[in-house]
Structures are given as structure tokens and as C-alpha cells.
Write an enzyme that holds these catalytic residues in place. Sequence first.
Site, PDB file in Angstrom:
ATOM      1  CD1 TRP A  66      13.465  -1.312 -29.992  1.00  0.00           C
ATOM      2  CD2 TRP A  66      13.043  -3.101 -31.276  1.00  0.00           C
ATOM      3  NE1 TRP A  66      12.197  -1.756 -29.695  1.00  0.00           N
ATOM      4  CE2 TRP A  66      11.918  -2.858 -30.479  1.00  0.00           C
ATOM      5  CE3 TRP A  66      13.012  -4.177 -32.174  1.00  0.00           C
ATOM      6  CZ2 TRP A  66      10.757  -3.639 -30.540  1.00  0.00           C
ATOM      7  CZ3 TRP A  66      11.866  -4.960 -32.240  1.00  0.00           C
ATOM      8  CH2 TRP A  66      10.755  -4.691 -31.427  1.00  0.00           C
ATOM      9  CG  PHE A  68      11.304   0.142 -37.518  1.00  0.00           C
ATOM     10  CD1 PHE A  68      10.253   0.333 -36.638  1.00  0.00           C
ATOM     11  CD2 PHE A  68      12.365   1.048 -37.500  1.00  0.00           C
ATOM     12  CE1 PHE A  68      10.240   1.413 -35.765  1.00  0.00           C
ATOM     13  CE2 PHE A  68      12.362   2.126 -36.634  1.00  0.00           C
ATOM     14  CZ  PHE A  68      11.293   2.309 -35.754  1.00  0.00           C
TER      15      PHE A  68
END
Length: 565
Positions: A418, A390
Site C-alpha cells: 500500500w 498499516f
Amino acid sequence: MRSDIEIVQENTLLPIVEIAKKIAIAEDELECYGTYKAKLTMKKLRELQTIDASHTAQKSQRGRLILVTAITPTPAGEGKSTVSIGLGDGLNKIGKKAVIALREPSLGPCFGVKGGACGGGYAQIVPMEEINLHFTGDIHAVSIANNLIAALIDNHIQQGNELGIDARTITWKRCVDLNDRELRAVVVGLGGKTNGVVREEHFCISVASEIMAIVCLSRTISELKEKLSNIVIAQNMRGEFVRFDDLHCTGAVAALLKDALRPNIVQTLEKTPVFVHGGPFANIAHGCNSINATLAALALSDYVVTEAGFAADLGAEKFMDIKCRMFNLAPTAIVVVATVRALKMHGGVEKTRLFEQNARALAEGFANLKTHLENIAQFGVPALVAINKFSGDTQEELDTLISLCESCGARAVVCEAWEKGGKGAVELAHAVDALCESTTAQFHMLYEDALPLKEKIEKIAKDIYRAGSVAFEASALKKLKKFEESGYGAFPVCIAKTQSSLSHNASLRGAPFGYVFPVKDVQLYAGAGFVVALAGDVMVMPGLPKLPAALNIDVGNDGKIVGLF
């Protein structure tokens, strides 16, 4: 960064016939649902099934089966589907022929709190809006087939009840593919004699229906019919089980499901072929995509990346003890997805403070990941950790997590799918390939078929959930005894419990152990071929949150959907 749906809507899709050509599927071997979705024809499916259908990890006729699982979910998010999709793209980037096999999203979480199930960022499957909503109608078919059985049962009783069904013992539930807590317990048949027999009824969400399990565990229409016939719907007045076949309507239900049996094919943003088929939840069902999607993918690739729902204590255990057991499958390697954020939550940090660096909480939360790795080792399959990065993760935290994994003998690789798509999963792809080349799985199930049902439940609870003991309701023990006396004792078990903890208690984060695991009820899925044990306060019909995702979803006059994630 743009939202998931914005990224998708800026992407240019290839016609599905072009995607299929990549894995040697001809246009006349597809039934197209528009330009970008298709089902395999039954003829092609049968051809793919017969390519060494008894695949094991030691045989080379089919591709290698890579299972992606995860740590116990938290509100911080883990991104298992994102990593699965990124890994498939990454394997293709390093020159491997990879196909992905995933479950179909349910409308329940889509309009609830979890959102859709098509990955995220630049690791998504498309057309995302259509896959998340009606797709090719498979789940609708499951719902209608399920409810046709319910209608036929009640009609049989209304029209004279030749089978002597005891209405108090009906175990067949109606279903709907939405989160609707009002339907958990209702009364049907009100309004007078012509409206049927008054009785209590319970709905489940469609993805928990035994029909969903049967579709996912049937290879052919004949297998589908056999499993439908074997469904136990109730008991008669003598206490004997009544099967659906006794109503002589199996063919009608099978007719509704004939197309739902065939896998759907779509693509990733990077044009990797993806089979998306079947959608059982892993907290209240068996949590794996269909056997037909898995067999088709294995016949067409070097690597199949698949996932099982929620964490390794749920989806992965059921993948190996139910799906692999039934079809003689064996995973070559397992990838466990973890995040720094989620492990800090397991270490006691609240969601609002996850942005703060906290090495102590990360180390304490690592106990959850360590337990899952130990559990996977019990099945004899080599594993590695994918750290789903993240944006707020610091390098120090990532290095700490890598070091913690190494301390218990597991390699950890940072995955940035991602943000970067397949490019961000190249290191992970190389690691998976190297693990498969260097290590041979010695796969075995957790328990033998001959173990009594009660002991199977206890073994999962103690060895996987780390309970100290199991407390069975007296009624559950009575049912288990009846199941065994009726010839179902060799069935595997599927435990329904919260996904939010290794235990039955959603509030227990980290790695709880030594507690009492309560089994409140058991259900016989004689058609699907397993026994379900319900633990704690688990619900087979979820409810909506105070602020459901449905509040954010809209569609414009041009048909363009917004707010879906």
C-alpha cells in the site's frame, strides 16, 4: 499520504497495446476500449485456452496459480486486493513473469460502504475510475441478459402460457447492479390484464445473478449457450422443472453476452498486466474471476496471482470446490492476508481503540487466522500469511503476529505494498516463490461429487465454518430431494452467508464453533452447475448504509472524477 484516486490521477499510464506486448499479445489480438482498456479477441482467447487446458499443479505448460485469500473481514479493513496487486508487481520486480487476474468491481459497494475494488495506495489497477464504474460494460450486459430472460418468462405466460408455467414457482429473479433494498420483494403486473400476471417478484444484485456465474464458468459461446439452455426458471403445473431452453430464446440472450465472455486487460500503477473479468460476490455467489481470464493468464506467465472474494471460508472454498473442480485447476500456493488491526477486532477491540497496542486481543483474535489456515490445509495446498502493514502497527505487534503464525507452522511476511507498491511486496514475492519451489501441493477438494447435497452442505458447515450441527428448513430439505431426483445431485454447493463471521451470524467475531448453522432455503443454478444454500439472514440484494460512499463522489466540468476510492 495522497488519496487512492489522487495517486492514480498522478500516474502516467502506458497504452494498453504496450502492456499487452509484455505478455506476447499483439495489437491485432486486442479489441481496444479507448487507449487503456482492451478485450482479447475470441481468436486469441481460443488459442490461449488450448495450451494444456487440463492444467494441474504438477504440469509445467502453464504458469503457477497463486490464490490470495484473507481472514474474516472487519470494519478495520484487510486489503486483499492491495496485497494481490502488490504481489504481482513484486514478483515482476524479482524477475518472475507475473500476471494478475481479478474480478470486476460492482457498482453496489462502489456507491455503498465498501468502495471500489482496485486495490489501494501504490498497489492499484488503472484506469481506476473506469474499472470501478462502467468499465467495458460486462456487468451491464449480464444485467440486461438476466432481465431479458425475466421479460421472456412473463411474456410467455401473458401470451397463453403454452408450457403451463406455474407463476407461483418462478425462481428467476430480475437484477440491477446497485444496492437497492426496496427491490428485495416487490409486486409486478399491477394495472390490469394488459400489464401481465400479478405476482411477487424479487430482485438480486447483478453480481449474484446466475448469468454472472454462467459467464464466469463458460469458456466458449457453445458452452455459454448450453449453460443458458439448462437454467431452470420455474415448474409447470405438474411440478416438473421448466428450462430456459423451452422458451427457444437462448440465442438472443447469448448474443447479448458474446463480448462479455472475453477477458479485459488493464495494468497496475507499475505496468504489470492484469486481467479483470467477471464479478460474482463470494458471500452470495461463487466469488471468483472468470475461467477465461484465469486460463489466459496461466498461458502467458510464470505466476498468476488471483484472489477469491472475502475470507477463506467463502471465496477460497468456492474457488477450490467449484471453479477448480469444474476445470481441473489446482492452486500451487495460497496467501492468506491478515492485519494486526483486524485481528485485534476479532479479539474484542472496538474500531475506535485499534490504535492502542493490545497483545492480548491480538493473540485472541489470532484464532480467526488460525482457523482459516487449518481450513486451507484440508485442501492440501501450502500456505503462508501476508501481514498487510498499516501505519499504526508497532514492531512488537508485527513480531507477535509473526511468532503466532510460526507457532502453528505458517510463515508470515510483512507486506508494505500500500505504501511502497511492488517494492513493498518483494519479500512476500520471494517467500511465495520459495514456497512454490520447495513444496508440492497435494490438492484435493473438500468433498466428492457423489456425496448427497445435504451432506455436502453439512461438511462445509462443520469442517470449514466449525458449526456443531446444521438445521435445515423443511422446505429446503424437500427442494434438495427434488434436485437429486431430477439429476442434479452431483452438483457442488455454494453457500450464501454473511462475510463478517466464520458463522452465519455477523456479530460472532473470532473463531466461533459448535453452534447451529441454519439453512433457510436452497436454490438450483442448473445452468451454472451448482446448488446455492442460503444461511441465516443473508440477502442477495444488499442495501445502502446511512452515509453511502455516493455522498463523496463527484465529477467536474473537465470530466475528472473525485471522491472515488
